[in-house]
Design a protein around this motif. Structure first.
Motif, PDB file in Angstrom:
ATOM      1  N   VAL A 181      -2.079  10.115  -5.075  1.00  0.00           N
ATOM      2  CA  VAL A 181      -2.821   8.888  -5.328  1.00  0.00           C
ATOM      3  C   VAL A 181      -2.352   7.824  -4.338  1.00  0.00           C
ATOM      4  O   VAL A 181      -1.169   7.714  -4.039  1.00  0.00           O
ATOM      5  CB  VAL A 181      -2.651   8.409  -6.796  1.00  0.00           C
ATOM      6  N   GLU A 182      -3.311   7.075  -3.796  1.00  0.00           N
ATOM      7  CA  GLU A 182      -2.999   5.953  -2.926  1.00  0.00           C
ATOM      8  C   GLU A 182      -3.269   4.674  -3.692  1.00  0.00           C
ATOM      9  O   GLU A 182      -4.311   4.522  -4.326  1.00  0.00           O
ATOM     10  CB  GLU A 182      -3.838   5.989  -1.652  1.00  0.00           C
ATOM     11  N   LEU A 183      -2.292   3.746  -3.637  1.00  0.00           N
ATOM     12  CA  LEU A 183      -2.340   2.533  -4.460  1.00  0.00           C
ATOM     13  C   LEU A 183      -2.249   1.280  -3.599  1.00  0.00           C
ATOM     14  O   LEU A 183      -1.592   1.275  -2.563  1.00  0.00           O
ATOM     15  CB  LEU A 183      -1.168   2.522  -5.441  1.00  0.00           C
ATOM     16  N   PHE A 184      -2.877   0.222  -4.074  1.00  0.00           N
ATOM     17  CA  PHE A 184      -2.665  -1.128  -3.568  1.00  0.00           C
ATOM     18  C   PHE A 184      -2.038  -1.898  -4.710  1.00  0.00           C
ATOM     19  O   PHE A 184      -2.576  -1.917  -5.818  1.00  0.00           O
ATOM     20  CB  PHE A 184      -3.974  -1.789  -3.138  1.00  0.00           C
ATOM     21  N   ILE A 185      -0.879  -2.514  -4.454  1.00  0.00           N
ATOM     22  CA  ILE A 185      -0.119  -3.181  -5.511  1.00  0.00           C
ATOM     23  C   ILE A 185       0.146  -4.623  -5.101  1.00  0.00           C
ATOM     24  O   ILE A 185       0.620  -4.881  -3.996  1.00  0.00           O
ATOM     25  CB  ILE A 185       1.229  -2.467  -5.750  1.00  0.00           C
ATOM     26  N   THR A 186      -0.166  -5.538  -5.989  1.00  0.00           N
ATOM     27  CA  THR A 186       0.197  -6.932  -5.769  1.00  0.00           C
ATOM     28  C   THR A 186       1.156  -7.344  -6.887  1.00  0.00           C
ATOM     29  O   THR A 186       0.924  -7.040  -8.051  1.00  0.00           O
ATOM     30  CB  THR A 186      -1.033  -7.861  -5.696  1.00  0.00           C
ATOM     31  N   ARG A 217       0.887  -1.164   0.000  1.00  0.00           N
ATOM     32  CA  ARG A 217       0.000   0.000   0.000  1.00  0.00           C
ATOM     33  C   ARG A 217       0.920   1.208   0.000  1.00  0.00           C
ATOM     34  O   ARG A 217       1.727   1.386   0.921  1.00  0.00           O
ATOM     35  CB  ARG A 217      -0.887  -0.017   1.231  1.00  0.00           C
ATOM     36  N   THR A 218       0.826   2.006  -1.035  1.00  0.00           N
ATOM     37  CA  THR A 218       1.764   3.124  -1.175  1.00  0.00           C
ATOM     38  C   THR A 218       1.037   4.366  -1.669  1.00  0.00           C
ATOM     39  O   THR A 218      -0.063   4.283  -2.214  1.00  0.00           O
ATOM     40  CB  THR A 218       2.915   2.743  -2.135  1.00  0.00           C
ATOM     41  N   ARG A 219       1.665   5.487  -1.464  1.00  0.00           N
ATOM     42  CA  ARG A 219       1.103   6.771  -1.906  1.00  0.00           C
ATOM     43  C   ARG A 219       2.148   7.486  -2.759  1.00  0.00           C
ATOM     44  O   ARG A 219       3.329   7.485  -2.433  1.00  0.00           O
ATOM     45  CB  ARG A 219       0.747   7.625  -0.693  1.00  0.00           C
ATOM     46  N   ILE A 220       1.681   8.076  -3.834  1.00  0.00           N
ATOM     47  CA  ILE A 220       2.530   8.920  -4.670  1.00  0.00           C
ATOM     48  C   ILE A 220       2.078  10.355  -4.422  1.00  0.00           C
ATOM     49  O   ILE A 220       0.879  10.665  -4.520  1.00  0.00           O
ATOM     50  CB  ILE A 220       2.422   8.551  -6.164  1.00  0.00           C
ATOM     51  N   ALA A 221       3.012  11.226  -4.101  1.00  0.00           N
ATOM     52  CA  ALA A 221       2.713  12.628  -3.786  1.00  0.00           C
ATOM     53  C   ALA A 221       2.128  13.342  -5.003  1.00  0.00           C
ATOM     54  O   ALA A 221       2.337  12.926  -6.153  1.00  0.00           O
ATOM     55  CB  ALA A 221       3.986  13.331  -3.317  1.00  0.00           C
ATOM     56  N   PRO A 222       1.398  14.443  -4.773  1.00  0.00           N
ATOM     57  CA  PRO A 222       0.814  15.198  -5.878  1.00  0.00           C
ATOM     58  C   PRO A 222       1.835  15.510  -6.971  1.00  0.00           C
ATOM     59  O   PRO A 222       2.947  15.962  -6.681  1.00  0.00           O
ATOM     60  CB  PRO A 222       0.311  16.481  -5.211  1.00  0.00           C
ATOM     61  N   HIS A 223       1.470  15.194  -8.194  1.00  0.00           N
ATOM     62  CA  HIS A 223       2.235  15.476  -9.412  1.00  0.00           C
ATOM     63  C   HIS A 223       3.563  14.709  -9.511  1.00  0.00           C
ATOM     64  O   HIS A 223       4.313  14.924 -10.459  1.00  0.00           O
ATOM     65  CB  HIS A 223       2.463  16.971  -9.587  1.00  0.00           C
ATOM     66  N   ALA A 224       3.850  13.839  -8.548  1.00  0.00           N
ATOM     67  CA  ALA A 224       5.087  13.040  -8.612  1.00  0.00           C
ATOM     68  C   ALA A 224       4.869  11.841  -9.539  1.00  0.00           C
ATOM     69  O   ALA A 224       3.741  11.425  -9.790  1.00  0.00           O
ATOM     70  CB  ALA A 224       5.498  12.567  -7.224  1.00  0.00           C
ATOM     71  N   ARG A 225       5.972  11.287 -10.044  1.00  0.00           N
ATOM     72  CA  ARG A 225       5.896  10.152 -10.969  1.00  0.00           C
ATOM     73  C   ARG A 225       6.669   8.968 -10.408  1.00  0.00           C
ATOM     74  O   ARG A 225       7.725   9.134  -9.811  1.00  0.00           O
ATOM     75  CB  ARG A 225       6.473  10.525 -12.331  1.00  0.00           C
ATOM     76  N   GLU A 226       6.109   7.791 -10.613  1.00  0.00           N
ATOM     77  CA  GLU A 226       6.791   6.558 -10.230  1.00  0.00           C
ATOM     78  C   GLU A 226       6.686   5.577 -11.396  1.00  0.00           C
ATOM     79  O   GLU A 226       5.642   5.480 -12.038  1.00  0.00           O
ATOM     80  CB  GLU A 226       6.166   5.951  -8.978  1.00  0.00           C
ATOM     81  N   THR A 227       7.774   4.872 -11.659  1.00  0.00           N
ATOM     82  CA  THR A 227       7.814   3.894 -12.740  1.00  0.00           C
ATOM     83  C   THR A 227       7.703   2.494 -12.161  1.00  0.00           C
ATOM     84  O   THR A 227       8.379   2.159 -11.186  1.00  0.00           O
ATOM     85  CB  THR A 227       9.119   4.031 -13.539  1.00  0.00           C
TER      86      THR A 227
END
Length: 102
Positions: A90-95, A29-39
């Motif tokens: 955005v808050e994400l759930f990743i499997t 369970r992770t969060r990406i900060a406003p306007h930030a990008r993750e690959t």
């Protein structure tokens, strides 16, 4: 293997070993900060990414697709997805599953 009931707190990753005999690697369970990008890259793995809250734009190749709460994107073996968070993050759930390539 026994079942597991738990709560993943923001920023927490649960290794799947010991809970599943299959190819699951982990749950996060992770969060990406406003306007930030993750690959997210499918290097020896595949992932399913679910939007729990907020919004993001998923870029696959040259195509951008908006994602909102309840949306999902998959990262197949050998592929790459860039997620850029919206104005509220955005808050994400990743499997993630390990893929054995013979």
């Amino acid at each position: 293997m026994a079942g597991l009931v738990t709560i993943l707190n923001p920023g927490e990753t649960l290794p799947a070993a010991g809970h599943f005999a299959g190819p699951w690697r982990d749950f996060a369970r992770t969060r990406i900060a406003p306007h930030a990008r993750e690959t997210f890259a499918g290097d020896g793995s595949e992932s399913a990414i679910f939007v729990m809250s907020g919004s993001a734009t998923a870029r696959v190749g040259d195509t951008d697709t908006p994602l909102a709460e309840g949306g999902a994107v998959t990262v197949g073996l050998g592929s790459r997805v860039d997620l850029t968070a919206g104005p509220d993050g955005v808050e994400l759930f990743i499997t993630t599953l390990t893929v054995q390539v013979d």
